[in-house]
Scaffold this motif. Structure first.
Motif, PDB file in Angstrom:
ATOM      1  N   GLY A  18      35.089  11.452  14.911  1.00  0.00           N
ATOM      2  CA  GLY A  18      34.816  12.418  13.854  1.00  0.00           C
ATOM      3  C   GLY A  18      36.042  13.127  13.335  1.00  0.00           C
ATOM      4  O   GLY A  18      35.931  14.022  12.488  1.00  0.00           O
ATOM      5  N   GLY A  19      37.224  12.748  13.832  1.00  0.00           N
ATOM      6  CA  GLY A  19      38.467  13.335  13.347  1.00  0.00           C
ATOM      7  C   GLY A  19      38.881  14.614  14.041  1.00  0.00           C
ATOM      8  O   GLY A  19      39.818  15.290  13.600  1.00  0.00           O
ATOM      9  N   LYS A  20      38.237  14.965  15.141  1.00  0.00           N
ATOM     10  CA  LYS A  20      38.610  16.179  15.866  1.00  0.00           C
ATOM     11  C   LYS A  20      39.809  15.898  16.774  1.00  0.00           C
ATOM     12  O   LYS A  20      39.879  14.858  17.422  1.00  0.00           O
ATOM     13  N   VAL A  21      40.728  16.836  16.849  1.00  0.00           N
ATOM     14  CA  VAL A  21      41.940  16.684  17.646  1.00  0.00           C
ATOM     15  C   VAL A  21      41.672  17.129  19.078  1.00  0.00           C
ATOM     16  O   VAL A  21      41.141  18.221  19.325  1.00  0.00           O
ATOM     17  N   LEU A  22      42.050  16.296  20.032  1.00  0.00           N
ATOM     18  CA  LEU A  22      41.809  16.559  21.443  1.00  0.00           C
ATOM     19  C   LEU A  22      43.011  17.166  22.160  1.00  0.00           C
ATOM     20  O   LEU A  22      42.859  17.746  23.234  1.00  0.00           O
ATOM     21  N   THR A  23      44.195  17.016  21.595  1.00  0.00           N
ATOM     22  CA  THR A  23      45.432  17.328  22.310  1.00  0.00           C
ATOM     23  C   THR A  23      46.163  18.532  21.711  1.00  0.00           C
ATOM     24  O   THR A  23      45.888  18.963  20.591  1.00  0.00           O
ATOM     25  N   ASN A  24      47.128  19.015  22.477  1.00  0.00           N
ATOM     26  CA  ASN A  24      47.942  20.156  22.070  1.00  0.00           C
ATOM     27  C   ASN A  24      49.365  19.918  22.568  1.00  0.00           C
ATOM     28  O   ASN A  24      49.562  19.338  23.645  1.00  0.00           O
ATOM     29  N   ILE A  25      50.368  20.310  21.784  1.00  0.00           N
ATOM     30  CA  ILE A  25      51.762  20.167  22.223  1.00  0.00           C
ATOM     31  C   ILE A  25      52.493  21.499  22.091  1.00  0.00           C
ATOM     32  O   ILE A  25      52.127  22.350  21.283  1.00  0.00           O
ATOM     33  N   GLN A  26      53.516  21.652  22.923  1.00  0.00           N
ATOM     34  CA  GLN A  26      54.411  22.804  22.893  1.00  0.00           C
ATOM     35  C   GLN A  26      53.678  24.147  22.859  1.00  0.00           C
ATOM     36  O   GLN A  26      54.060  25.056  22.117  1.00  0.00           O
ATOM     37  N   PRO A  27      52.642  24.314  23.679  1.00  0.00           N
ATOM     38  CA  PRO A  27      51.982  25.623  23.726  1.00  0.00           C
ATOM     39  C   PRO A  27      52.954  26.674  24.288  1.00  0.00           C
ATOM     40  O   PRO A  27      53.846  26.351  25.076  1.00  0.00           O
ATOM     41  N   LYS A  28      52.780  27.923  23.892  1.00  0.00           N
ATOM     42  CA  LYS A  28      53.724  28.968  24.286  1.00  0.00           C
ATOM     43  C   LYS A  28      53.795  29.151  25.789  1.00  0.00           C
ATOM     44  O   LYS A  28      54.826  29.556  26.324  1.00  0.00           O
ATOM     45  N   ASP A  29      52.686  28.855  26.498  1.00  0.00           N
ATOM     46  CA  ASP A  29      52.719  29.032  27.958  1.00  0.00           C
ATOM     47  C   ASP A  29      53.431  27.887  28.669  1.00  0.00           C
ATOM     48  O   ASP A  29      53.880  28.024  29.794  1.00  0.00           O
ATOM     49  N   HIS A  30      53.538  26.715  28.001  1.00  0.00           N
ATOM     50  CA  HIS A  30      54.192  25.546  28.590  1.00  0.00           C
ATOM     51  C   HIS A  30      54.795  24.709  27.458  1.00  0.00           C
ATOM     52  O   HIS A  30      54.183  23.740  27.014  1.00  0.00           O
TER      53      HIS A  30
END
Length: 411
Positions: free
Chosen positions: A162-174
Motif C-alpha cells: 500500500g506504499g507505507k514506509v516501514l523503516t527509519n534512518i538517522q533518528p536523533k536517538d541513534h
C-alpha cells in the motif's frame, strides 16, 4: 543472484504444438507436508547454454490441458525459477514441461520485477509498486551532526504494497541506525577491537563497493572497513548482499535477503558475543511506539519478553497515520546458531520506538576463517493487513521446507 537474470513471460493458454517447438525438460514439484502459497521454486538446467535458448515456455500440465507459467531464466549455473500459483494443498504433485518455442514472449508490465537506478539509489519495483530502495552512495548525516555517521550500503525505505514506509534512518536517538542493515558491533581483527556498527567510535564502517547484478533485485558487494590506529584503512570482510524480489501477489510483497561473508585478507576475524550485531536489523517507522505497534516471535514472545530469546520468525506491525503496516522476517534454519537469538527493544526503551533484529552472536562468538563463505538467509513478507501467528508459521514452513523439485532434461 550472482549473474544477470532475464525475465520471460508467456501468453496463457498458448497452443502447445508450436511450429518448431522443442521439449527441453519435464519437471515435477511435490508440495510435501505443507500448504504452499505463491511459493518460489527452481529447477537446475545443468550445462544447458541458456543464452542460446530463445522463447522458453514453462507449461503446467493439468488433466490434459496446459497453461503457460511466468518464469525467469538464470545463468551460471543455469536454472529456471517460478512461483506456484496461489494456494496449493499439502501432498500435491504438479507436473510441468519446459519448451523451447519459436519466439520469446514478454512479461506484462504489472507482473515484472524491475530496477530503477538514479545513480544514488537502486529502487526495486514489483509491477508499478516500489518494494525497497538500496542506498549505494554515501548518505550524509543531518546538518550539524558528526560526519562519522555517514555511510552507504543499506535499505531505506522498505514499503508495504500500500506504499507505507516501514523503516527509519538517522533518528536523533541513534544516528547510526540505517533502515535495514546488518553491521557487526564487537569484533577482533589483527589484534584490534573494531566496531562496524557504532560509527561514532571511528573504528570501522561498512561501504558499498560495486554491483554484481541489478536485475530482479540486486547483488552488491559491501566492504567492512577497519580504520587502523596508524591512520590507514583496511578491508577486513567482504560481504555480498543478494536481494531477490518476487512478483506482487496482490496482497503482500515477498523478498529474500542473503548475506555472504568472507574474510578479505589472510587474517581471520572474530565476531564476539554481543547483544547487537549482524544478521538482519530494522529500525521501524518513527510513528510507531509502544501504544500503536506490536512485536511477535515464533515462540509467542512480545516486546515484554522477546529480547534475548531465540526465534524462527519475527513479526513487527503497527498503525501509521494511513493505516496498518508490518513485516514478517523469516530466519533460515541453516543460519548460524538457528533458531537465532533476537534483540528487541522492550516497550519502555527509547520512548517506545521500534527496533528488532536477528543477532547471531548475541550469546555466542563466531570466528570467520579465510577462504570460507558464511551465509545468512532471511525472507521478508510485507503487508497492509495483519498476519496471524498461524499465517506467519505457514510462511516459515514454506521457506524452511521448500517443495521437492525433480525432473530431467530431454536430449
Amino acid at each position: 543472484m550472482l549473474h544477470p537474470r532475464y525475465f520471460l513471460s508467456f501468453l496463457l493458454l498458448m497452443a502447445v504444438h508450436m511450429a518448431g517447438a522443442q521439449t527441453v525438460a519435464r519437471i515435477t514439484v511435490n508440495t510435501g507436508a505443507y500448504a504452499r502459497y505463491n511459493t518460489p521454486v527452481s529447477f537446475a538446467l545443468g550445462k544447458v547454454n541458456v543464452n542460446s535458448l530463445k522463447g522458453l515456455v514453462l507449461y503446467q500440465l493439468n488433466n490434459g490441458s496446459r497453461q503457460a507459467v511466468p518464469v525467469r531464466v538464470e545463468t551460471g549455473p543455469a536454472a529456471i525459477t517460478w512461483q506456484l500459483a496461489g494456494e496449493v494443498k499439502p501432498g500435491v504433485t504438479l507436473q510441468y514441461e519446459l519448451v523451447k518455442g519459436k519466439e520469446e514472449t514478454t512479461l506484462p508490465d504489472n507482473e515484472r520485477v524491475t530496477v530503477e537506478d538514479d545513480h544514488r539509489t537502486l529502487t526495486v519495483l514489483a509491477g508499478n509498486h516500489p518494494v525497497l530502495r538500496y542506498q549505494y552512495t554515501v548518505m550524509e548525516p543531518p546538518p550539524g551532526v558528526d560526519t562519522a555517521f555517514r555511510r552507504s550500503g543499506f535499505i531505506h525505505p522498505a514499503w508495504t504494497p500500500g506504499g507505507k514506509v516501514l523503516t527509519n534512518i538517522q533518528p536523533k536517538d541513534h544516528y547510526h541506525h540505517y533502515g535495514i542493515w546488518n553491521p557487526w558491533t564487537d569484533t577482533e581483527f589483527e589484534g584490534e577491537t573494531v566496531d562496524f556498527w557504532n560509527l561514532k567510535k571511528r573504528s570501522g564502517t561498512v561501504r558499498f563497493s560495486r554491483f554484481n547484478s541489478k536485475t530482479g533485485g540486486f547483488n552488491a558487494l559491501q566492504e567492512h572497513v577497519v580504520f587502523k590506529k596508524n591512520g590507514t584503512e583496511k578491508v577486513a570482510m567482504n560481504e555480498e548482499w543478494d536481494v531477490d524480489v518476487y512478483p506482487y501477489d496482490g496482497k503482500t510483497f515477498m523478498w529474500d535477503f542473503t548475506s555472504r561473508l568472507q574474510c578479505a585478507t589472510a587474517s581471520p576475524i572474530t565476531l564476539n558475543q554481543y547483544r547487537y550485531g549482524g544478521g538482519f536489523a530494522i529500525r521501524g517507522n518513527a510513528e510507531w511506539n509502544n501504544e500503536n505497534s506490536a512485536v511477535l516471535t515464533s515462540e509467542g514472545k512480545t516486546r515484554k519478553n522477546a529480547d534475548s530469546t531465540h526465534a524462527r520468525w519475527l513479526k513487527i506491525a503497527g498503525n501509521l497515520k494511513d493505516g496498518l503496516a508490518g513485516l514478517l522476517i523469516l530466519s533460515a534454519p541453516a543460519n548460524f546458531r538457528a533458531p537465532q537469538p533476537v534483540r528487541v527493544w522492550p516497550e519502555k526503551d527509547q520512548h517506545g520506538q521500534v527496533f528488532g533484529m536477528f543477532s547471531p552472536t548475541k550469546d555466542y562468538s563466531w570466528t570467520l576463517q579465510p577462504g570460507k563463505t558464511y551465509t545468512q538467509s532471511y525472507r521478508v513478507i510485507t503487508f497492509d493487513k495483519d498476519l496471524t501467528a498461524e499465517q506467519a508459521e505457514a510462511y516459515w514452513n514454506d521457506f524452511a521446507h521448500p517443495p521437492k523439485v525433480t525432473g530431467r532434461l530431454v536430449k
